[in-house]
Design a protein around this motif. Structure first.
Motif, PDB file in Angstrom:
ATOM      1  N   ASP A   1      21.211 -19.367  52.573  1.00  0.00           N
ATOM      2  CA  ASP A   1      21.264 -20.630  51.832  1.00  0.00           C
ATOM      3  C   ASP A   1      21.876 -20.367  50.469  1.00  0.00           C
ATOM      4  OD1 ASP A   1      19.662 -22.571  53.574  1.00  0.00           O
ATOM      5  OD2 ASP A   1      18.287 -20.883  53.392  1.00  0.00           O
TER       6      ASP A   1
ATOM      7  N   PHE B   1      21.403 -18.988  44.239  1.00  0.00           N
ATOM      8  CA  PHE B   1      21.539 -20.240  43.491  1.00  0.00           C
ATOM      9  C   PHE B   1      22.046 -19.932  42.086  1.00  0.00           C
ATOM     10  CE2 PHE B   1      18.230 -20.921  46.652  1.00  0.00           C
ATOM     11  CZ  PHE B   1      18.779 -22.002  47.337  1.00  0.00           C
TER      12      PHE B   1
ATOM     13  N   THR C   1      16.147 -23.173  42.864  1.00  0.00           N
ATOM     14  CA  THR C   1      15.478 -21.926  43.251  1.00  0.00           C
ATOM     15  C   THR C   1      14.036 -22.186  43.666  1.00  0.00           C
ATOM     16  OG1 THR C   1      16.907 -20.658  41.768  1.00  0.00           O
ATOM     17  CG2 THR C   1      14.824 -19.632  42.421  1.00  0.00           C
TER      18      THR C   1
ATOM     19  N   GLU D   1      12.010 -24.080  51.804  1.00  0.00           N
ATOM     20  CA  GLU D   1      12.872 -23.430  52.784  1.00  0.00           C
ATOM     21  C   GLU D   1      12.458 -21.999  53.122  1.00  0.00           C
ATOM     22  OE1 GLU D   1      15.161 -25.153  54.274  1.00  0.00           O
ATOM     23  OE2 GLU D   1      14.850 -26.907  52.992  1.00  0.00           O
ATOM     24  N   ARG D   2      11.629 -21.404  52.318  1.00  0.00           N
ATOM     25  CA  ARG D   2      11.272 -19.999  52.540  1.00  0.00           C
ATOM     26  C   ARG D   2      10.526 -19.824  53.852  1.00  0.00           C
ATOM     27  NH1 ARG D   2       6.913 -16.754  51.117  1.00  0.00           N
ATOM     28  NH2 ARG D   2       5.909 -18.517  50.066  1.00  0.00           N
TER      29      ARG D   2
ATOM     30  N   ALA E   1      19.115 -15.876  49.913  1.00  0.00           N
ATOM     31  CA  ALA E   1      19.557 -17.121  49.278  1.00  0.00           C
ATOM     32  C   ALA E   1      20.153 -16.802  47.915  1.00  0.00           C
ATOM     33  CB  ALA E   1      18.403 -18.100  49.136  1.00  0.00           C
TER      34      ALA E   1
ATOM     35  N   ASP F   1      12.694 -25.056  44.564  1.00  0.00           N
ATOM     36  CA  ASP F   1      12.665 -25.925  45.739  1.00  0.00           C
ATOM     37  C   ASP F   1      12.872 -25.107  47.006  1.00  0.00           C
ATOM     38  OD1 ASP F   1      12.696 -28.784  46.790  1.00  0.00           O
ATOM     39  OD2 ASP F   1      14.575 -28.004  47.621  1.00  0.00           O
ATOM     40  N   TRP F   2      13.777 -24.129  46.952  1.00  0.00           N
ATOM     41  CA  TRP F   2      13.999 -23.270  48.116  1.00  0.00           C
ATOM     42  C   TRP F   2      12.740 -22.457  48.436  1.00  0.00           C
ATOM     43  CZ3 TRP F   2      13.855 -17.993  49.023  1.00  0.00           C
ATOM     44  CH2 TRP F   2      14.382 -17.574  50.250  1.00  0.00           C
TER      45      TRP F   2
ATOM     46  N   LEU G   1      16.316 -13.054  47.038  1.00  0.00           N
ATOM     47  CA  LEU G   1      16.743 -14.273  46.363  1.00  0.00           C
ATOM     48  C   LEU G   1      17.503 -13.917  45.089  1.00  0.00           C
ATOM     49  CD1 LEU G   1      16.664 -17.362  45.861  1.00  0.00           C
ATOM     50  CD2 LEU G   1      14.344 -17.059  44.970  1.00  0.00           C
TER      51      LEU G   1
END
Length: 551
Positions: free
Chosen positions: A143, A129, A180, A187-188, A127, A182-183, A196
């Motif tokens: 993501d 961000f 970051t 989502e992790r 991911a 929130d993921w 990340l």
């Protein structure tokens, strides 16, 4: 069913259950050996503005945690000190003349393999961000939400995975951290390790702090660098012609937060060209009424002070005024970065992720904080060339150690890949830092790095140059519209104010370093032919270049 068969079936079932349970434990053990990666990068964060390096300007306790619990590199540097090329080097593990991203204008070659792609193929959840700076679709990330181009501090826009652009109300450093966290929370995939990338816009120009930091830092006064009033004596043409002087090149509206109507009324000298909308686009055209209510009293104080005192100031006093205004805003932006890094480190601790997460903190390059009278970067000189690099990896890196070895952003990809037990492509040009991270320094063999800057003629007018840097010396060749060499003794002259290239006492060192420089150029595939290729490409794409068509 006889007791024999009952026992046999029971044993078979038990063995199967044991085997499955054991396989889960083995799989879990294998996954545990592959660390999570948290790569934190800020934009233009000078090492001088991290208290783990120097605490005369600001305290950064959260970023310092990474140094205190891991390793601090004091000679980490970049291969090309400008934003997008540095990021391309980090992603590809290749020098800019190889990956093709030599300046901020040229598009990134999307056929280049990036290290997130390799993590993704190896089973990592990936991911990103924050600020990528180039390209709208980062390669190899599951993501992402990234800022378009430079992005904005106030109510930033983000490009999403679906291709939409959305606006998030708030302060950009907080918002990137919210995304970051929130993921990680929602989502992790807990069955996979993660890679990340947490990428801050701050403290990139123009420096708009969060209102509370803006107010707090306006009342601070910061020590001046020893070379604030540098006259560039004993330096070459490049230092004398660069356009990044605080007094003559830093903009009143865009940088110092002077309202355009006030500068028009006062006509301050020296006259400095302003970006169109440089005050309004990042502030007036983005902030809500409530946000402006928080900013306006602070802006009024700055403007009242400027209107009252500027007309009677000497040039030195004006330089000092601009320096303080610069530091107040720049460091206030960093204070927010530090707060938010703390939020993410706390999340790792609270969710038992710290032990198996390798954390990197770095910047895409260094930055001038008034040294030599400058702001910005681009030069091979220390404040621009060096970059912060702090790495924490529990049970692998001894806490609180320091390395003075010559390491580069060129090395990041291969280091992270080796840590994750992923084979690096053979065409990557860096060297894994794992020996230094694990205190096996004898396995580290590099003692010199190669640097090459290309973006000229362009903003700030820093001339093209390449060079070799060791712990003791720095030899640089400025070329294209000049042909000049500079040599600095990094131990005797840490401020790099005396070019000793023509000093007969250094003749042997010059000869030796020139030989080593040519070997490095050959090793990394650079050449005079490539120099000319990138000059031609740059001029073809620089419509407003004053030297367009000249070779």
């Amino acid at each position: 069913m006889t007791s024999y068969f009952r026992i046999s079936i029971g044993l078979s079932i038990a063995l199967v259950l044991f085997s499955c349970d054991n396989k889960k434990k083995i799989d879990k053990g294998i996954r545990a050996k592959r660390p999570n990666i948290l790569f934190i990068m800020s934009d233009d964060h000078a090492y001088q503005a991290i208290s783990a390096y120097q605490n005369h300007l600001i305290e950064t306790p959260n970023i310092d945690r990474i140094a205190n619990e891991g390793i601090k590199f004091t000679n980490a540097c970049v291969s090309n000190s400008i934003c997008a090329p540095s990021r391309a080097t980090i992603l590809t593990g290749k020098h800019t003349h190889i990956n093709g991203k030599t300046d901020n204008a040229r598009p990134f070659d999307t056929t280049q393999v990036t290290f997130p792609e390799l993590f993704q193929k190896a089973g990592y959840q990936t991911a990103m961000f924050g600020k990528l700076h180039f390209g709208n679709n980062p390669k190899g990330v599951d993501d992402f939400m990234i800022l378009p181009g430079q992005g904005n501090y106030i109510n930033p826009d983000f490009i999403t995975k679906t291709g939409d652009t959305i606006r998030k109300e708030g302060y950009v450093t907080d918002v990137i951290t919210d995304l970051t966290l929130d993921w990680m929370e929602r989502e992790r995939d807990t069955t996979k390790p993660f890679m990340l990338m947490y990428l801050h816009k701050a403290p990139h120009r123009p420096w708009w702090p969060k209102p509370d930091k803006f107010k707090a830092y306006l009342d601070k006064t910061f020590p001046e660098p020893a070379t604030l009033f540098d006259d560039y004596e004993n330096r070459g043409t490049a230092a004398k012609t660069a356009e990044m002087n605080l007094l003559t090149d830093m903009m009143y509206n865009h940088d110092s937060k002077i309202r355009p109507e006030l500068t028009k009324k006062m006509k301050p000298t020296p006259e400095v060209p302003e970006y169109k909308g440089g005050f309004h686009n990042p502030y007036s055209n983005r902030a809500t009424a409530a946000q402006k209510a928080a900013y306006e009293p602070i802006l009024t104080r700055i403007n009242a002070d400027f209107e009252e005192n500027w007309p009677t100031m000497t040039k030195k006093e004006k330089m000092r005024w601009k320096y303080q205004r610069y530091m107040q805003d720049y460091l206030a932006c960093i204070s927010s970065v530090d707060d938010n890094v703390g939020r993410v480190l706390d999340y790792l601790d609270e969710n038992e992720l710290s032990e198996n997460t390798l954390v990197v903190y770095t910047s895409d390059q260094g930055f001038y904080l008034g040294e030599h009278g400058w702001f910005d970067k681009r030069f091979i000189y220390n404040e621009s060339f060096k970059t912060p690099l702090l790495v924490r990896w529990p049970n692998k890196i001894k806490p609180g150690i320091t390395s003075e070895e010559m390491v580069q952003n060129l090395d990041f990809a291969q280091t992270l890949l080796e840590a994750a037990q992923i084979n690096a492509p053979k065409d990557m040009q860096g060297e894994s830092l794992i020996p230094l991270l694990t205190s096996n320094d004898a396995d580290w063999t590099r003692d010199a790095v190669y640097y090459h800057y290309y973006e000229y003629p362009a903003v700030h007018q820093v001339k093209r140059h390449y060079g070799i840097v060791t712990i003791n010396y720095k030899l640089t060749h400025f070329y294209y519209d000049v042909d000049e060499w500079e040599l600095y003794d990094r131990k005797k002259d840490p401020n790099e104010t005396h070019n000793v290239y023509h000093d007969p006492n250094y003749a042997t060192i010059v000869k030796m370093l020139k030989v080593r420089l040519e070997k490095l150029r050959e090793q990394y595939g650079d050449s005079d032919e490539l120099n000319q290729k990138y000059i031609d490409i740059h001029l073809e794409n620089s419509i407003d270049s004053p030297l367009k068509g000249k070779k």
